[in-house]
Design an enzyme around this catalytic site. Structure first.
Site, PDB file in Angstrom:
ATOM      1  N   GLU A 139       0.848  -1.197   0.000  1.00 18.14           N
ATOM      2  CA  GLU A 139       0.000   0.000   0.000  1.00 18.14           C
ATOM      3  C   GLU A 139       0.880   1.242   0.000  1.00 18.14           C
ATOM      4  OE1 GLU A 139      -0.282   2.167   2.659  1.00 18.14           O
ATOM      5  OE2 GLU A 139       0.723   1.076   4.271  1.00 18.14           O
TER       6      GLU A 139
ATOM      7  N   LYS B  61      10.153   3.001  10.988  1.00 13.68           N
ATOM      8  CA  LYS B  61      10.061   1.542  11.144  1.00 13.68           C
ATOM      9  C   LYS B  61      10.524   0.845   9.858  1.00 13.68           C
ATOM     10  CE  LYS B  61       5.987  -0.284  10.491  1.00 13.68           C
ATOM     11  NZ  LYS B  61       5.793  -1.292   9.472  1.00 13.68           N
TER      12      LYS B  61
ATOM     13  N   ALA C 220      10.717  21.572   3.713  1.00 11.35           N
ATOM     14  CA  ALA C 220      11.530  21.528   4.941  1.00 11.35           C
ATOM     15  C   ALA C 220      10.655  21.838   6.141  1.00 11.35           C
ATOM     16  CB  ALA C 220      12.669  22.535   4.834  1.00 11.35           C
ATOM     17  N   GLY C 221      11.036  21.352   7.283  1.00 12.26           N
ATOM     18  CA  GLY C 221      10.230  21.613   8.474  1.00 12.26           C
ATOM     19  C   GLY C 221      10.879  21.039   9.709  1.00 12.26           C
TER      20      GLY C 221
ATOM     21  N   CYS D 169       5.319   4.765   9.778  1.00 10.97           N
ATOM     22  CA  CYS D 169       5.881   3.954   8.692  1.00 10.97           C
ATOM     23  C   CYS D 169       7.353   4.206   8.420  1.00 10.97           C
ATOM     24  CB  CYS D 169       5.094   4.215   7.407  1.00 10.97           C
ATOM     25  SG  CYS D 169       3.343   3.917   7.610  1.00 10.97           S
TER      26      CYS D 169
HETATM   27  C1  UGA Z   1       3.909   7.277   4.053  1.00 16.09           C
HETATM   28  C2  UGA Z   1       4.008   7.207   2.525  1.00 16.09           C
HETATM   29  O1  UGA Z   1       3.897   8.526   1.969  1.00 16.09           O
HETATM   30  C3  UGA Z   1       2.892   6.327   1.959  1.00 16.09           C
HETATM   31  O2  UGA Z   1       3.054   6.208   0.547  1.00 16.09           O
HETATM   32  C4  UGA Z   1       3.015   4.946   2.608  1.00 16.09           C
HETATM   33  O3  UGA Z   1       1.987   4.092   2.153  1.00 16.09           O
HETATM   34  C5  UGA Z   1       2.902   5.081   4.106  1.00 16.09           C
HETATM   35  O4  UGA Z   1       3.941   5.955   4.591  1.00 16.09           O
HETATM   36  C6  UGA Z   1       3.059   3.712   4.710  1.00 16.09           C
HETATM   37  O5  UGA Z   1       4.142   3.121   4.574  1.00 16.09           O
HETATM   38  O6  UGA Z   1       2.083   3.162   5.218  1.00 16.09           O
HETATM   39  P1  UGA Z   1       2.411   8.675   5.764  1.00 16.09           P
HETATM   40  O7  UGA Z   1       3.278   8.079   6.826  1.00 16.09           O
HETATM   41  O8  UGA Z   1       0.940   8.692   5.951  1.00 16.09           O
HETATM   42  O9  UGA Z   1       2.679   7.918   4.381  1.00 16.09           O
HETATM   43  O10 UGA Z   1       2.867  10.181   5.613  1.00 16.09           O
HETATM   44  P2  UGA Z   1       3.590  11.092   4.532  1.00 16.09           P
HETATM   45  O11 UGA Z   1       2.621  11.975   3.865  1.00 16.09           O
HETATM   46  O12 UGA Z   1       4.482  10.303   3.674  1.00 16.09           O
HETATM   47  O13 UGA Z   1       4.471  12.002   5.505  1.00 16.09           O
HETATM   48  C7  UGA Z   1       5.473  11.421   6.344  1.00 16.09           C
HETATM   49  C8  UGA Z   1       6.169  12.497   7.136  1.00 16.09           C
HETATM   50  O14 UGA Z   1       6.990  13.303   6.304  1.00 16.09           O
HETATM   51  C9  UGA Z   1       5.221  13.458   7.867  1.00 16.09           C
HETATM   52  O15 UGA Z   1       5.722  13.681   9.169  1.00 16.09           O
HETATM   53  C10 UGA Z   1       5.298  14.713   7.029  1.00 16.09           C
HETATM   54  O16 UGA Z   1       5.030  15.881   7.776  1.00 16.09           O
HETATM   55  C11 UGA Z   1       6.730  14.674   6.559  1.00 16.09           C
HETATM   56  N1  UGA Z   1       6.974  15.424   5.315  1.00 16.09           N
HETATM   57  C12 UGA Z   1       6.448  15.002   4.148  1.00 16.09           C
HETATM   58  C13 UGA Z   1       7.781  16.550   5.354  1.00 16.09           C
HETATM   59  O17 UGA Z   1       8.293  16.955   6.423  1.00 16.09           O
HETATM   60  N2  UGA Z   1       8.038  17.220   4.170  1.00 16.09           N
HETATM   61  C14 UGA Z   1       7.512  16.813   2.995  1.00 16.09           C
HETATM   62  O18 UGA Z   1       7.789  17.460   1.958  1.00 16.09           O
HETATM   63  C15 UGA Z   1       6.681  15.693   2.974  1.00 16.09           C
END
Ligand code: UGA
Length: 464
Positions: A153, A282, A271-272, A279
């Site tokens: 997924e 892990k 950036a942040g 996910c």
């Molecule tokens: C992530 C993947 O994007 C999904 O494709 C995957 O299915 C999922 O893990 C999983 O393995 O189940 P998710 O953990 O819901 O999804 O969140 P993301 O949208 O990927 O964001 C992850 C982290 O990165 C968040 O803390 C977000 O704030 C951070 N982030 C994301 C940033 O700091 N900058 C960005 O440009 C993008």
């Protein structure tokens, strides 16, 4: 239309509930199996046990049309299933090992009820090789083969329904043609995009997803590789934000310009405060562990994790510097979930931020649109609105970029604050709006807030 295809979804957590609701939406008859009584009751009443946009609507719609049911008894529903989706968690079992106990007990509970001709599809992220193990284990216990299809997924929390129904790609790892056909049949409306969108597109047409049919092992690696890429991109842009900070550049301009390169692209360059969630860390830990077990040095995967941890601490130090120390300060933290549009606190950078501020002697008051308390931080006061969080605060810190925080009433916050600092750890606030309210804006790696560093000998660190 194949309303007669029956799908069983084992495990109705973040992934399983979306899978169940979405398949019902495209006219599959779906039964979700959930053993937790409280969760089951919520699901049956058409409510997801967690915050996820569009999901409650899907559940209520599916239940009302009789396309969706929930039960706690796999035994009663497995015999009539065509396709059985495993959507169980495989949490971190420590030291880069996945805890497979939920998967193992689910297998044991369904095996006596399986029949020939069915197919098991794994959506959970499982260690490399786990799908082979599941197939062998089922064959051993059942006395006949039930093919396993690896179907990773790529659902992002906060847009999981959209991601499931309108994905970039569907990856199917299978070594059995008939099993593959069954799964393709389940996905057909998604592959062809032949159903009406829940939220119409503002412009353009919905592109059809790519279909990747491959071996189970390649499908498994795709998932780990995708999460490693995404996490590494964010780690890298965060590291570059620290360099921007040191040299007076603006990370948002840098990221935008870098992302205009079609080889790089604009996504996942924000950036942040660092990445989080259940996910990334892990999955990267498991991949690194499995790489090492196979004699491969996972240098970049481990660097991405390490850089993320360092970056989170760096942000806390920035806040401390901007406040002239944290001891005795009061800080309002806005946002607690690991990202917007979810109430998921797992490995949340915002929670770690609050914890570190508190450990350094600050009083922290927090707000989050979807979180009322943080069980692992009982001393953290969570209040119902951002302005209440700001009362007597020396600083307000935007930690999770919920959309509503971009429209915060800075004047109202400034009126109740003790100090003037507005620290934007997600670079979303409009500096002019913040300053118009008499507050001092501070972002991450943004220009006009630092001086060029000087070397120990007093020379500028830039140039010759
Ligand atoms: C992530 C993947 O994007 C999904 O494709 C995957 O299915 C999922 O893990 C999983 O393995 O189940 P998710 O953990 O819901 O999804 O969140 P993301 O949208 O990927 O964001 C992850 C982290 O990165 C968040 O803390 C977000 O704030 C951070 N982030 C994301 C940033 O700091 N900058 C960005 O440009 C993008």
């Amino acid at each position: 239309m194949t309303a007669e295809q029956r799908i069983i979804v084992i495990g109705c957590g973040y992934v399983g509930t979306v899978v169940a609701g979405s398949f019902a939406r495209i006219d599959r008859h779906v039964v979700g199996v959930e053993v937790d009584g409280e969760k089951l009751a919520r699901l049956r009443s058409g409510q997801a046990p967690f915050h996820e946009p569009q999901l409650d609507v899907l559940l209520r719609h599916g239940l009302a049309r009789g396309m969706l049911e929930f039960t706690d008894s796999a035994a009663t529903v497995v015999p009539s299933a065509d396709v059985i989706f495993f959507c169980l968690a495989s949490p971190d079992g420590g030291k880069g090992r996945a805890d497979m106990s939920q998967i193992e007990s689910a297998i044991d509970s369904i095996v006596p009820h399986l029949r020939r001709g069915q197919v098991v599809v794994t959506k959970s992220t499982l260690p490399l090789g786990a799908n082979d193990w599941i197939q062998d284990h089922i064959a051993e216990q059942a006395g006949f083969a039930v093919p396993v299809v690896a179907n990773p997924e790529f659902l992002r929390e906060g847009s999981a329904v959209e991601d499931f129904l309108h994905p970039d790609r569907v990856v199917l790892g299978a070594d059995d043609g008939r099993a593959l056909d069954l799964v393709l049949r389940a996905y057909r409306p998604i592959l062809d995009q032949t159903f009406e969108r829940i939220v119409p597109l503002a412009r353009g047409e919905q592109p059809r997803p790519e279909l990747v049919v491959t071996s189970r092992r390649s499908a498994e690696v795709v998932k780990f590789a995708a999460n490693s890429f995404l996490a590494s991109r964010v780690s890298l842009i965060n590291e570059i934000s620290e360099i921007c900070e040191a040299y007076g550049a603006d990370i948002d301009v840098v990221a935008a310009a870098v992302g205009m390169d079609s080889r790089i692209g604009p996504h996942f360059l924000k950036a942040g405060l660092g990445w989080g969630g259940s996910c990334f860390d892990k999955d990267l830990a498991i991949l690194a562990r499995q790489a090492r077990d196979a004699g491969v040095e996972p240098a970049l995967v481990e660097a991405a994790r390490r850089a993320n941890r360092t970056h989170r601490r760096w942000v806390v130090d920035l806040i401390g510097d901007a406040l002239g120390g944290l001891e005795g300060r009061t800080v309002a933290v806005l946002g607690l979930s690991f990202k917007p549009d979810t109430d998921d606190l797992r490995d949340s950078p915002a929670v770690e931020l609050a914890e570190r501020l508190m450990a350094a002697g600050a009083v922290v008051r927090a707000h989050d649109p979807a979180v009322a308390k943080v069980p692992e931080l009982p001393g953290l006061e969570v209040v119902p609105d951002p302005v209440t969080a700001a009362v007597d605060a020396d600083a307000i810190v935007l930690a999770t970029d919920w959309r509503e925080y971009s429209r915060i009433d800075f004047a109202a916050a400034a009126a109740v604050m003790r100090g003037r600092l507005a620290f934007d750890a997600r670079n979303v606030w409009d500096r002019a709006a913040v300053e118009a309210a008499g507050l001092r804006y501070r972002g991450i790696g943004r220009a006009d807030q630092t001086r060029l560093p000087r070397r120990a000998d007093g020379e500028s660190a830039v140039g010759g």
